[in-house]
Design a protein around this motif. Structure first.
Motif, PDB file in Angstrom:
ATOM      1  N   PHE A   1      32.632  46.235 -16.644  1.00  0.00           N
ATOM      2  CA  PHE A   1      32.053  44.903 -16.814  1.00  0.00           C
ATOM      3  C   PHE A   1      32.971  44.088 -17.722  1.00  0.00           C
ATOM      4  N   THR A   2      32.733  42.815 -17.790  1.00  0.00           N
ATOM      5  CA  THR A   2      33.547  41.935 -18.633  1.00  0.00           C
ATOM      6  C   THR A   2      33.398  42.345 -20.096  1.00  0.00           C
ATOM      7  N   GLY A   3      34.527  42.563 -20.757  1.00  0.00           N
ATOM      8  CA  GLY A   3      34.495  42.968 -22.160  1.00  0.00           C
ATOM      9  C   GLY A   3      34.526  44.464 -22.368  1.00  0.00           C
ATOM     10  N   ALA A   4      34.554  45.227 -21.262  1.00  0.00           N
ATOM     11  CA  ALA A   4      34.604  46.687 -21.380  1.00  0.00           C
ATOM     12  C   ALA A   4      35.933  47.113 -22.003  1.00  0.00           C
ATOM     13  N   LYS A   5      35.872  48.106 -22.870  1.00  0.00           N
ATOM     14  CA  LYS A   5      37.079  48.576 -23.552  1.00  0.00           C
ATOM     15  C   LYS A   5      38.053  49.228 -22.581  1.00  0.00           C
ATOM     16  N   ARG A   6      39.312  49.094 -22.914  1.00  0.00           N
ATOM     17  CA  ARG A   6      40.330  49.746 -22.109  1.00  0.00           C
ATOM     18  C   ARG A   6      40.157  51.267 -22.221  1.00  0.00           C
ATOM     19  N   GLY A   7      40.153  51.920 -21.098  1.00  0.00           N
ATOM     20  CA  GLY A   7      39.961  53.369 -21.110  1.00  0.00           C
ATOM     21  C   GLY A   7      38.513  53.791 -21.032  1.00  0.00           C
ATOM     22  N   GLY A   8      37.605  52.797 -21.124  1.00  0.00           N
ATOM     23  CA  GLY A   8      36.182  53.113 -21.047  1.00  0.00           C
ATOM     24  C   GLY A   8      35.621  53.615 -22.378  1.00  0.00           C
ATOM     25  N   LYS A   9      34.410  54.105 -22.326  1.00  0.00           N
ATOM     26  CA  LYS A   9      33.730  54.569 -23.540  1.00  0.00           C
ATOM     27  C   LYS A   9      32.821  55.748 -23.228  1.00  0.00           C
ATOM     28  N   VAL A  10      32.834  56.711 -24.125  1.00  0.00           N
ATOM     29  CA  VAL A  10      31.957  57.888 -23.991  1.00  0.00           C
ATOM     30  C   VAL A  10      30.562  57.510 -24.468  1.00  0.00           C
ATOM     31  N   GLY A  11      29.535  57.921 -23.723  1.00  0.00           N
ATOM     32  CA  GLY A  11      28.155  57.631 -24.098  1.00  0.00           C
ATOM     33  C   GLY A  11      27.610  58.636 -25.104  1.00  0.00           C
ATOM     34  N   LYS A  12      26.442  58.312 -25.634  1.00  0.00           N
ATOM     35  CA  LYS A  12      25.821  59.161 -26.659  1.00  0.00           C
ATOM     36  C   LYS A  12      25.505  60.556 -26.142  1.00  0.00           C
ATOM     37  N   PHE A  13      25.124  60.666 -24.868  1.00  0.00           N
ATOM     38  CA  PHE A  13      24.805  61.988 -24.323  1.00  0.00           C
ATOM     39  C   PHE A  13      26.041  62.884 -24.291  1.00  0.00           C
ATOM     40  N   GLU A  14      27.179  62.326 -23.901  1.00  0.00           N
ATOM     41  CA  GLU A  14      28.412  63.125 -23.898  1.00  0.00           C
ATOM     42  C   GLU A  14      28.846  63.459 -25.321  1.00  0.00           C
ATOM     43  N   LEU A  15      28.633  62.525 -26.247  1.00  0.00           N
ATOM     44  CA  LEU A  15      28.986  62.778 -27.647  1.00  0.00           C
ATOM     45  C   LEU A  15      28.163  63.921 -28.225  1.00  0.00           C
ATOM     46  N   ALA A  16      26.936  64.048 -27.749  1.00  0.00           N
ATOM     47  CA  ALA A  16      26.017  65.069 -28.283  1.00  0.00           C
ATOM     48  C   ALA A  16      26.158  66.419 -27.583  1.00  0.00           C
ATOM     49  N   GLU A  17      27.192  66.589 -26.766  1.00  0.00           N
ATOM     50  CA  GLU A  17      27.383  67.830 -26.019  1.00  0.00           C
ATOM     51  C   GLU A  17      27.234  69.062 -26.916  1.00  0.00           C
TER      52      GLU A  17
END
Length: 465
Positions: A234-250
């Motif tokens: 989407f407009t304003g999305a960071k380059r490379g994307g972003k990891v979500g909270k669920f993946e962070l909490a693996e």
């Protein structure tokens, strides 16, 4: 290799040459003596430390090389001396090892010596650096734990009432499982505290504890926060994307606070994650498997919301595996005094103030109050009182008017207006007298009455200095 014999002559030139080749490259001072304490081998760095030629040392008794040596004592006791401080005859001080090597009959065959540190200051520096490293490591671990999330444990939860003990029992049982947990309770009851403790009491304690407040994030951003997004989603999305909270909490725990505020559209997606144990980033077409334990919390009645159509029934049952109700403060009989004292200690430490006592009259007022804001409201009231207190006691005058008024209204129902007014006046005079340390001039000024009126009231209520 056989033990060294009593006579040095058994050591061939070849053997000595081989030992020199082994010893000399070692940068640590090393010495080898036979059973008679004669020097068999010494490396160059040790000879340099002693300030003598190695050729002059070999074959001599170690006491002739260094009159302060303790090798004779070590051989006599047949006991090692590890990390001993030793001052050599040349005036230099070092930390040394002296080790006797025994045969099967416990007889000394030879002795091994090594300088651990070539001067005591070096040893002190190492100890100092080690302490600093330990301190930094402890700090780093603390910071890492804070970054990873969960800060509180079972010890952080205060309460001995039956309702609180029941909540603790269920929480500790849930910590032993990997099932989803739903924490229910009014605002300010400590649901987040329980979530932290459950994580820290589980097998996932060393993994991440990720928190997200579903009410604090706009609905259009919640999906990307929870599940992440790919580049260009989407407009304003960071380059490379972003990891979500669920993946962070693996491998760890995700705490979904205010789950009742989650939009219906997001509830559907959350349900899929809970069922399939995989997430799909916004704008992506790949799924990522996740191993995450979910703890959700709400102060709303989810069953009523289901009837109203604002919360999905299937999501409710998926979350409601281990439901734990955290009781409001007004239903925790006997816990208020314990809580008030502990919270006052906490607030005083944060403000850098001495912990005052809570006057019995003040405690009585606190116990009479309903505490709609629960533990959070109690903590705020105590912080206010601590900031206002000028004595070593929290007095009724330091409490908000809304709380003291509630206390007065409650007493009016129990007695005549005249009795209530007199009791309230007496409490106020007592409080101000304590606060001013018995200074009648200051007390009269604080009560906004004349000194003569104050004396009349002191006499009337039999209040002594």
């Amino acid at each position: 290799m056989e033990p060294f014999k009593n006579d040095l002559t058994v050591f061939s030139e070849y053997f000595i040459d081989m030992m020199e080749k082994i010893f000399d490259p070692i940068p640590v001072p090393i010495i080898l003596v036979d059973h008679d304490t004669k020097v068999v081998m010494i490396n160059q760095v040790f000879a340099d430390f002693l300030g003598q030629h190695r050729e002059d040392i070999i074959g001599k008794k170690v006491a002739h090389v260094d009159p302060t040596t303790r090798f004779p004592d070590v051989f006599k006791k047949r006991r090692s001396e590890i990390a001993w401080k030793h001052q050599f005859s040349n005036g230099r001080t070092a930390i040394v090892h002296r080790i006797p090597v025994l045969d099967e009959q416990k007889r000394v065959q030879y002795g091994f010596g090594m300088l651990l540190f070539e001067d005591v200051q070096e040893f002190r520096d190492i100890i100092s650096k080690n302490k600093l490293l330990e301190s930094e490591l402890k700090k780093a671990k603390s910071q890492l734990k804070e970054i990873r999330g969960a800060k509180y444990s079972w010890d952080s939860i205060i309460g001995k009432s039956e309702r609180m003990q029941q909540a603790l029992y269920l929480s500790k049982k849930s910590a032993e499982t990997t099932s989803n947990v739903l924490l229910l309770g009014e605002s300010g009851t400590g649901k987040e505290l329980f979530a932290h403790a459950i994580h820290n009491g589980s097998e996932r304690a060393h993994e991440k504890f990720v928190k997200i407040n579903c009410a604090a994030i706009p609905a259009e951003l919640l999906e990307s926060e929870l599940f992440g997004y790919v580049e260009g989603a989407f407009t304003g999305a960071k380059r490379g994307g972003k990891v979500g909270k669920f993946e962070l909490a693996e491998k760890g725990t995700i705490f979904l606070d205010e789950i009742g505020e989650m939009p219906l559209s997001m509830q559907v997606k959350l349900l899929r994650v809970l069922q399939e144990k995989e997430v799909e980033r916004v704008g992506g077409n790949k799924t990522v498997e996740v191993d995450v334990r979910v703890i959700a919390a709400t102060n709303q009645n989810l069953e009523s919301m289901i009837v109203q159509g604002t919360f999905r029934e299937d999501l409710f049952y998926r979350l409601n595996v281990m439901a734990i109700e955290i009781p409001p403060l007004r239903e925790r009989d006997g816990d208020l005094i314990l809580l008030a004292e502990k919270l006052l200690e906490k607030v005083a430490e944060e403000l850098g103030k001495i912990v005052p006592d809570i006057a019995p009259s003040t405690m009585s007022i606190l116990e009479d109050y309903d505490w709609a804001g629960n533990v959070r409201e109690l903590e705020n009231v105590l912080e206010r009182a601590l900031n206002l207190a000028e004595s070593t006691e929290i007095l009724p005058i330091h409490l908000p008017y809304s709380i003291t008024r509630h206390h007065v209204h409650k007493k009016v129902k129990q007695g005549s207006l005249k009795d209530i007014m007199e009791e309230t006046e007496k409490e106020m005079v007592l409080s101000v007298m304590k606060e001013t340390g018995g200074n009648k001039r200051k007390a009269a000024e604080k009560l906004d009455i004349s000194r003569s009126s104050l004396y009349d009231k002191l006499e009337k209520y039999e209040i002594t200095d």
